[in-house]
Design an enzyme around this catalytic site. Structure first.
Site, PDB file in Angstrom:
ATOM      1  N   ALA A 154     -59.783  74.627 -11.106  1.00 32.17           N
ATOM      2  CA  ALA A 154     -60.656  74.197 -12.199  1.00 32.17           C
ATOM      3  C   ALA A 154     -61.861  73.419 -11.698  1.00 32.17           C
ATOM      4  CB  ALA A 154     -59.862  73.354 -13.199  1.00 32.17           C
ATOM      5  N   GLY A 179     -70.256  70.110 -13.681  1.00 27.52           N
ATOM      6  CA  GLY A 179     -70.057  71.329 -12.918  1.00 27.52           C
ATOM      7  C   GLY A 179     -69.738  72.503 -13.824  1.00 27.52           C
ATOM      8  N   GLU A 191     -61.480  83.017 -15.599  1.00 27.46           N
ATOM      9  CA  GLU A 191     -61.709  81.719 -14.965  1.00 27.46           C
ATOM     10  C   GLU A 191     -60.555  80.764 -15.269  1.00 27.46           C
ATOM     11  OE1 GLU A 191     -64.829  77.964 -15.419  1.00 27.46           O
ATOM     12  OE2 GLU A 191     -65.410  79.950 -16.156  1.00 27.46           O
ATOM     13  N   LYS A 216     -63.469  82.748  -7.253  1.00 29.94           N
ATOM     14  CA  LYS A 216     -64.157  81.841  -8.169  1.00 29.94           C
ATOM     15  C   LYS A 216     -64.596  80.618  -7.378  1.00 29.94           C
ATOM     16  CE  LYS A 216     -63.191  78.400 -11.777  1.00 29.94           C
ATOM     17  NZ  LYS A 216     -62.155  77.804 -12.647  1.00 29.94           N
ATOM     18  N   GLU A 229     -59.342  66.213 -18.898  1.00 30.74           N
ATOM     19  CA  GLU A 229     -58.389  66.991 -18.104  1.00 30.74           C
ATOM     20  C   GLU A 229     -57.377  66.093 -17.401  1.00 30.74           C
ATOM     21  OE1 GLU A 229     -58.276  70.863 -15.178  1.00 30.74           O
ATOM     22  OE2 GLU A 229     -60.172  70.078 -15.914  1.00 30.74           O
TER      23      GLU A 229
END
Length: 491
Positions: free
Chosen positions: A382, A462, A321, A232, A275
């Protein structure tokens, strides 16, 4: 450093109806950390600890050591004794060690704090290193004498002109009497932006990469993932905007519209992050991992939101993800924490998107502090991808830009080494255009005061890229993630 850090934290009586956001309009540089109406607002800038660009250096460890040194030399009186009182610095750290930007810890001149137990005021100064500790000077003194000191700061530092008037309005003296307010110091008058100013705010759509170039980079990323170069990767893009709204108005919009996020302003880096990278208090660790996103409409009813959340939880791409991001955080925390507990993934609904989220709890082993934990965690999958080194290489090849402090740690640390650090998402960097601010040491050129127009801002967003990602969908996701900053800037 020209002297030793000295500070006093004193309980504060505040007029009814006043909120922390009223301080955001101060005619001084503003730092903040706000969540659901509580947090910290720093006014002025006394000291800046900086880790300049140096690819081989450990910038977070440099800041940790510099802060430990300052605290080791400091003296203070803390009549509050709660998280956020006493010696404290707010920080913004670059995403990458190879960034051309600096990572900083900033100590304000005055800090106003509020938690569920009440308000407090911390006043910072640098005392000459040759003098004896002055910890007893303000012990037990009435608040009015402390306010007199703040007035002296306001009179002697050009940056803080008008600061005493704002404090006069929001603070009551020790006897509980409300301070007088003048028309110029009322939050309704200070830093207010007219509708005409909102209309005149201009935006430039330019970014490092055009939309077509960025979607092309996403397609190259998916090809690289299919070739097993990584599992990823997170690709970001930027946009340069210009706004005539005041800094205070932009921050207040974020703090009220996105109250459940953490609204921050540190050294010109502003935003509202959902976050929580790391919270440390009394050895208890908390981290919230977000990855996997669904775009939502503002007018969705509860049943529609639940359907969208169900789709997100059932999406193989988003679930995978998210699993990778959560696993990277657990892996980083396992060697340095005990009794680690990991929640099941859940849907976190925000005004513009829905994320998959996982909460992680534990206890630190030994005396590990918040900045050491930040260094261990950053960057998570992340915001970078996995494996970390391979994803970082793809970012370097495909993004075409320096993220600087975007997706880097932002937050605060106190004298105990405890604190709160988010990932700088839903954010932008104010592009400095003013001269060095009075009272600033070691920092870059000055940024707008709370009652000044923001001016030029570079905003970011992003998206996590997987082998089956669709480039146009990822572009739409970044647009949704940029929406909070655009709205906060009146654009």
């Amino acid at each position: 450093m020209s002297g030793q850090l000295f500070c006093t934290s004193t309980p504060l009586s505040v007029n009814p109806g006043v909120s922390l956001t009223d301080f955001l309009y101060a005619p001084t540089s503003v730092s903040c950390w706000l969540h659901e109406g509580y947090g910290l607002v720093g006014l002025g800038r006394l000291l800046t600890l900086s880790a300049p660009p140096a690819p081989e250096a450990r910038r977070i460890e440099q800041l940790r050591q510099a802060w430990r040194h300052e605290v080791g030399q400091a003296s203070w009186v803390d009549q509050v004794r709660r998280p956020g009182s006493g010696p404290l610095a707010l920080g913004a750290i670059t995403f990458s060690a190879t960034s051309q930007a600096s990572s900083v810890l900033v100590v304000p001149q005055v800090l106003v704090g509020r938690d569920r137990q009440g308000w407090w005021l911390t006043r910072f100064e640098l005392s000459p290193a040759t003098t004896a500790p002055r910890g007893e000077v303000f012990r037990g003194q009435p608040y009015t004498l402390q306010l007199s000191f703040v007035r002296a700061v306001a009179e002697n530092a050009a940056e803080n002109a008008g600061l005493a008037d704002i404090l006069d309005f929001v603070c009551a003296c020790a006897q509980g009497q409300a301070s007088a307010a003048t028309s110029a110091s009322s939050p309704a008058a200070v830093g207010q932006t007219s509708p005409a100013a909102v209309e005149s705010a201009k935006t430039s759509p330019s970014g490092t990469l055009s939309d077509a170039q960025w979607t092309g980079a996403v397609e190259l990323a998916t090809q690289a993932l299919k070739q097993k170069r990584a599992i990823k990767v997170v690709l970001a893009r930027d946009s340069y905007l210009n706004s005539s709204l005041t800094l205070g108005a932009a921050l207040e919009h974020l703090a009220t519209r996105f109250a459940t996020t953490w609204t921050f302003s540190v050294d010109g880096m502003i935003g509202a992050s959902p976050e929580m990278l790391l919270q440390l208090r009394e050895r208890e660790v908390f981290s919230r991992v977000l990855a996997g996103t669904a775009r939502r409409q503002a007018n969705m009813d509860q049943s529609e939101l639940e359907q969208l959340a169900d789709w997100l939880r059932g999406s193989p791409k988003n679930s995978r993800e998210h699993q990778l991001a959560a696993a990277s955080a657990v892996k980083a925390l396992t060697p340095i924490t005990e009794q680690l507990r990991v929640s099941e993934p859940f849907a976190l609904t925000l005004p513009n998107v829905i994320h998959l989220a996982t909460d992680i709890y534990g206890q630190v082993a030994g005396d590990t502090g918040a900045l050491a934990l930040v260094e261990a965690l950053h960057p998570t999958a992340a915001v970078c991808g996995t494996p970390t080194a391979a994803a970082a290489q793809l970012i370097t090849e495909l993004e075409g830009m320096d993220r600087e402090r975007y997706a880097g740690p932002v937050g605060w640390v106190d004298w105990r080494g405890e604190g709160q650090w988010c990932i700088a998402l839903r954010s932008g960097q104010v592009l400095a255009s003013t001269t060095q601010l009075a009272g600033t040491q070691g920092g870059p050129a000055g940024y707008p005061m709370g009652n000044q127009p923001v001016g030029s801002v570079r905003i970011f967003a992003g998206a996590g890229i997987m082998p089956d990602s669709v480039a146009t969908d990822e572009l739409a996701e970044t647009n949704a993630k940029m929406a909070p900053m655009r709205a906060a800037l009146g654009l």
